[in-house]
Design a protein around this motif. Structure first.
Motif, PDB file in Angstrom:
ATOM      1  N   HIS A   1       0.817  -1.217   0.000  1.00  0.00           N
ATOM      2  CA  HIS A   1       0.000   0.000   0.000  1.00  0.00           C
ATOM      3  C   HIS A   1       0.850   1.268   0.000  1.00  0.00           C
ATOM      4  CE1 HIS A   1      -3.812  -2.102   0.477  1.00  0.00           C
ATOM      5  NE2 HIS A   1      -3.214  -2.880   1.351  1.00  0.00           N
ATOM      6  N   ALA A   2       1.975   1.256   0.714  1.00  0.00           N
ATOM      7  CA  ALA A   2       2.794   2.464   0.826  1.00  0.00           C
ATOM      8  C   ALA A   2       3.363   2.895  -0.513  1.00  0.00           C
ATOM      9  CB  ALA A   2       3.927   2.239   1.832  1.00  0.00           C
ATOM     10  N   ALA A   3       3.589   1.946  -1.426  1.00  0.00           N
ATOM     11  CA  ALA A   3       4.132   2.269  -2.750  1.00  0.00           C
ATOM     12  C   ALA A   3       3.039   2.293  -3.813  1.00  0.00           C
ATOM     13  CB  ALA A   3       5.211   1.257  -3.130  1.00  0.00           C
ATOM     14  N   SER A   4       1.791   2.425  -3.381  1.00  0.00           N
ATOM     15  CA  SER A   4       0.653   2.427  -4.306  1.00  0.00           C
ATOM     16  C   SER A   4       0.067   3.828  -4.443  1.00  0.00           C
ATOM     17  CB  SER A   4      -0.433   1.471  -3.809  1.00  0.00           C
ATOM     18  OG  SER A   4       0.039   0.153  -3.699  1.00  0.00           O
ATOM     19  N   LEU A   5      -0.701   4.030  -5.504  1.00  0.00           N
ATOM     20  CA  LEU A   5      -1.415   5.280  -5.714  1.00  0.00           C
ATOM     21  C   LEU A   5      -2.860   5.122  -5.285  1.00  0.00           C
ATOM     22  CD1 LEU A   5      -0.132   6.289  -9.272  1.00  0.00           C
ATOM     23  CD2 LEU A   5       0.575   7.267  -7.080  1.00  0.00           C
ATOM     24  N   GLU A   6      -3.401   6.154  -4.637  1.00  0.00           N
ATOM     25  CA  GLU A   6      -4.825   6.212  -4.338  1.00  0.00           C
ATOM     26  C   GLU A   6      -5.562   6.740  -5.576  1.00  0.00           C
ATOM     27  OE1 GLU A   6      -4.892   8.588  -0.780  1.00  0.00           O
ATOM     28  OE2 GLU A   6      -4.631   6.828   0.520  1.00  0.00           O
ATOM     29  N   PRO A   7      -6.902   6.700  -5.583  1.00  0.00           N
ATOM     30  CA  PRO A   7      -7.651   7.059  -6.795  1.00  0.00           C
ATOM     31  C   PRO A   7      -7.293   8.414  -7.398  1.00  0.00           C
ATOM     32  CG  PRO A   7      -9.098   5.933  -5.287  1.00  0.00           C
ATOM     33  CD  PRO A   7      -7.790   6.110  -4.557  1.00  0.00           C
ATOM     34  N   ASP A   8      -7.171   9.456  -6.580  1.00  0.00           N
ATOM     35  CA  ASP A   8      -6.857  10.767  -7.150  1.00  0.00           C
ATOM     36  C   ASP A   8      -5.497  10.773  -7.833  1.00  0.00           C
ATOM     37  OD1 ASP A   8      -9.224  12.036  -6.532  1.00  0.00           O
ATOM     38  OD2 ASP A   8      -8.517  12.832  -4.617  1.00  0.00           O
ATOM     39  N   GLY A   9      -4.519  10.115  -7.206  1.00  0.00           N
ATOM     40  CA  GLY A   9      -3.191  10.060  -7.808  1.00  0.00           C
ATOM     41  C   GLY A   9      -3.184   9.303  -9.110  1.00  0.00           C
ATOM     42  N   LEU A  10      -3.886   8.175  -9.145  1.00  0.00           N
ATOM     43  CA  LEU A  10      -3.927   7.385 -10.369  1.00  0.00           C
ATOM     44  C   LEU A  10      -4.671   8.120 -11.476  1.00  0.00           C
ATOM     45  CD1 LEU A  10      -3.147   4.759 -11.742  1.00  0.00           C
ATOM     46  CD2 LEU A  10      -5.260   3.737 -10.875  1.00  0.00           C
ATOM     47  N   ARG A  11      -5.743   8.807 -11.122  1.00  0.00           N
ATOM     48  CA  ARG A  11      -6.494   9.579 -12.115  1.00  0.00           C
ATOM     49  C   ARG A  11      -5.603  10.655 -12.747  1.00  0.00           C
ATOM     50  NH1 ARG A  11     -12.075  11.019 -12.994  1.00  0.00           N
ATOM     51  NH2 ARG A  11     -12.306  13.160 -13.716  1.00  0.00           N
ATOM     52  N   LYS A  12      -4.815  11.341 -11.923  1.00  0.00           N
ATOM     53  CA  LYS A  12      -3.913  12.368 -12.440  1.00  0.00           C
ATOM     54  C   LYS A  12      -2.810  11.759 -13.290  1.00  0.00           C
ATOM     55  CE  LYS A  12      -4.814  15.546  -8.612  1.00  0.00           C
ATOM     56  NZ  LYS A  12      -4.267  16.153  -7.360  1.00  0.00           N
ATOM     57  N   LEU A  13      -2.314  10.595 -12.894  1.00  0.00           N
ATOM     58  CA  LEU A  13      -1.290   9.911 -13.691  1.00  0.00           C
ATOM     59  C   LEU A  13      -1.829   9.586 -15.081  1.00  0.00           C
ATOM     60  CD1 LEU A  13       1.119   7.105 -12.685  1.00  0.00           C
ATOM     61  CD2 LEU A  13      -0.402   6.744 -14.616  1.00  0.00           C
ATOM     62  N   VAL A  14      -3.055   9.073 -15.156  1.00  0.00           N
ATOM     63  CA  VAL A  14      -3.660   8.766 -16.450  1.00  0.00           C
ATOM     64  C   VAL A  14      -3.761  10.025 -17.299  1.00  0.00           C
ATOM     65  CG1 VAL A  14      -5.760   7.972 -17.595  1.00  0.00           C
ATOM     66  CG2 VAL A  14      -4.916   6.759 -15.576  1.00  0.00           C
ATOM     67  N   ARG A  15      -4.260  11.094 -16.686  1.00  0.00           N
ATOM     68  CA  ARG A  15      -4.392  12.374 -17.398  1.00  0.00           C
ATOM     69  C   ARG A  15      -3.043  12.857 -17.927  1.00  0.00           C
ATOM     70  NH1 ARG A  15      -4.932  17.088 -13.340  1.00  0.00           N
ATOM     71  NH2 ARG A  15      -2.728  16.504 -13.222  1.00  0.00           N
ATOM     72  N   ASP A  16      -2.028  12.895 -17.067  1.00  0.00           N
ATOM     73  CA  ASP A  16      -0.731  13.436 -17.451  1.00  0.00           C
ATOM     74  C   ASP A  16      -0.027  12.556 -18.485  1.00  0.00           C
ATOM     75  OD1 ASP A  16      -1.283  15.392 -15.620  1.00  0.00           O
ATOM     76  OD2 ASP A  16       0.199  14.745 -14.137  1.00  0.00           O
ATOM     77  N   SER A  17      -0.141  11.247 -18.328  1.00  0.00           N
ATOM     78  CA  SER A  17       0.532  10.339 -19.254  1.00  0.00           C
ATOM     79  C   SER A  17      -0.034  10.480 -20.662  1.00  0.00           C
ATOM     80  CB  SER A  17       0.403   8.897 -18.768  1.00  0.00           C
ATOM     81  OG  SER A  17       1.082   8.709 -17.540  1.00  0.00           O
ATOM     82  N   HIS A  18      -1.339  10.578 -20.772  1.00  0.00           N
ATOM     83  CA  HIS A  18      -1.946  10.749 -22.096  1.00  0.00           C
ATOM     84  C   HIS A  18      -1.604  12.112 -22.696  1.00  0.00           C
ATOM     85  CE1 HIS A  18      -4.121   7.021 -22.547  1.00  0.00           C
ATOM     86  NE2 HIS A  18      -4.591   7.119 -21.317  1.00  0.00           N
TER      87      HIS A  18
END
Length: 290
Positions: free
Chosen positions: A242-259
């Protein structure tokens, strides 16, 4: 560049609860907008020695059982439950996948015929398992290269070439640590992998275990077409990932930025782009012509 894909690795972050796992699928698909949701499958008595299976968990606070084996069994879904997870993924329009850690697990997950199966870094030298996947599974085989020497990497590469499966293989740059400090991520390995393997394999990916989301955009800029990150609903939950995982907001932003980065990775199609024409007429009208 090609369209990138984002993989949310739930792994064992579901705490052994099928309903939590389904909630995580729904969140990753609908809120975070990922492309793939990935779990893990282990046959623990095949994977662990009796001593390892019956020993205490090295971090008791993170343990779901009195022994390491009991802890692992508590977090393990059976094949019928994985079938339900696959159906849940299909319901929410996201691809189901699983990392397989041993031959038995590879056989079980292959029977579900998912679009892709992941071979984790820990298992990329398990030749009987790789052989089974090449012979009996027709989908994509994704392979992480963490904890792998260059000589071992070449053996893996030659194996898939000899099996005529290179066209179905995605190779991931990876550093196996939880979490990985920035200086150990070694993103330029992606450049090396693209130069050596881009024309021999389906594509190159990046599996990250770091903190934050800045590194993933850089990985896209360096040519990674798949980005894989651990995903949780709450980083404070009990469990080692869990400590090295992303929560929903972080993952959503990662998807946005990566695209966004992927869209920006182009050359100009012509000297003056259409979006520049009106500005050129307005701002350069009084410039002296050479």
């Amino acid at each position: 560049m090609k369209t990138i894909k984002i993989v949310a690795e739930i792994g064992c972050n579901h705490k052994g609860d099928l309903e939590i796992a389904k909630e995580m699928i729904m969140t990753a698909a609908n809120y975070c907008r990922v492309d793939v949701v990935k779990f893990q499958k282990r046959s623990n008595k095949e994977l662990l020695t009796p001593e390892e299976y019956n020993s205490p968990h090295p971090n008791p606070w993170n343990s779901y059982g009195e022994t390491y084996g009991a802890h692992r069994e508590f977090l393990e879904f059976n094949l019928e439950q994985h079938k339900q997870l696959k159906e849940c993924c299909e319901k929410f329009g996201v691809v189901y996948s699983t990392s397989v850690w041993d031959l038995t697990s590879a056989k079980e997950i292959s029977s579900l015929n998912p679009q892709l199966i992941k071979v984790p870094s820990a298992c990329n030298l398990n030749k009987p398992m790789l052989q089974y996947l090449c012979d009996n599974y027709g989908g994509e085989i994704h392979v992480s290269l963490g904890m792998t020497t260059k000589d071992e990497e070449e053996r893996i590469i030659e194996f898939f070439k000899d099996q005529n499966r290179s066209k179905d293989v995605v190779l991931y740059g990876c550093t196996s640590g939880y979490p990985v400090p920035f200086e150990d991520i070694c993103l330029l390995e992606l450049v090396r992998m693209r130069k050596q393997y881009a024309d021999r394999f389906k594509s190159i990916g990046f599996s990250g275990h770091h903190l934050g989301i800045a590194i993933d955009s850089a990985a896209v800029a360096l040519g990674a077409e798949w980005i894989e990150r651990h995903f949780t609903l709450d980083r404070t939950w009990k469990g080692t990932d869990h400590a090295a995982s992303l929560e929903p907001d972080g993952l959503r932003k990662l998807v946005r930025d990566s695209h966004a980065v992927a869209k920006a990775m182009t050359f100009k199609k012509k000297d003056i782009l259409d979006i520049e024409i009106a500005q050129r007429r307005k701002l350069k009208k009084n410039q002296v012509k050479w």
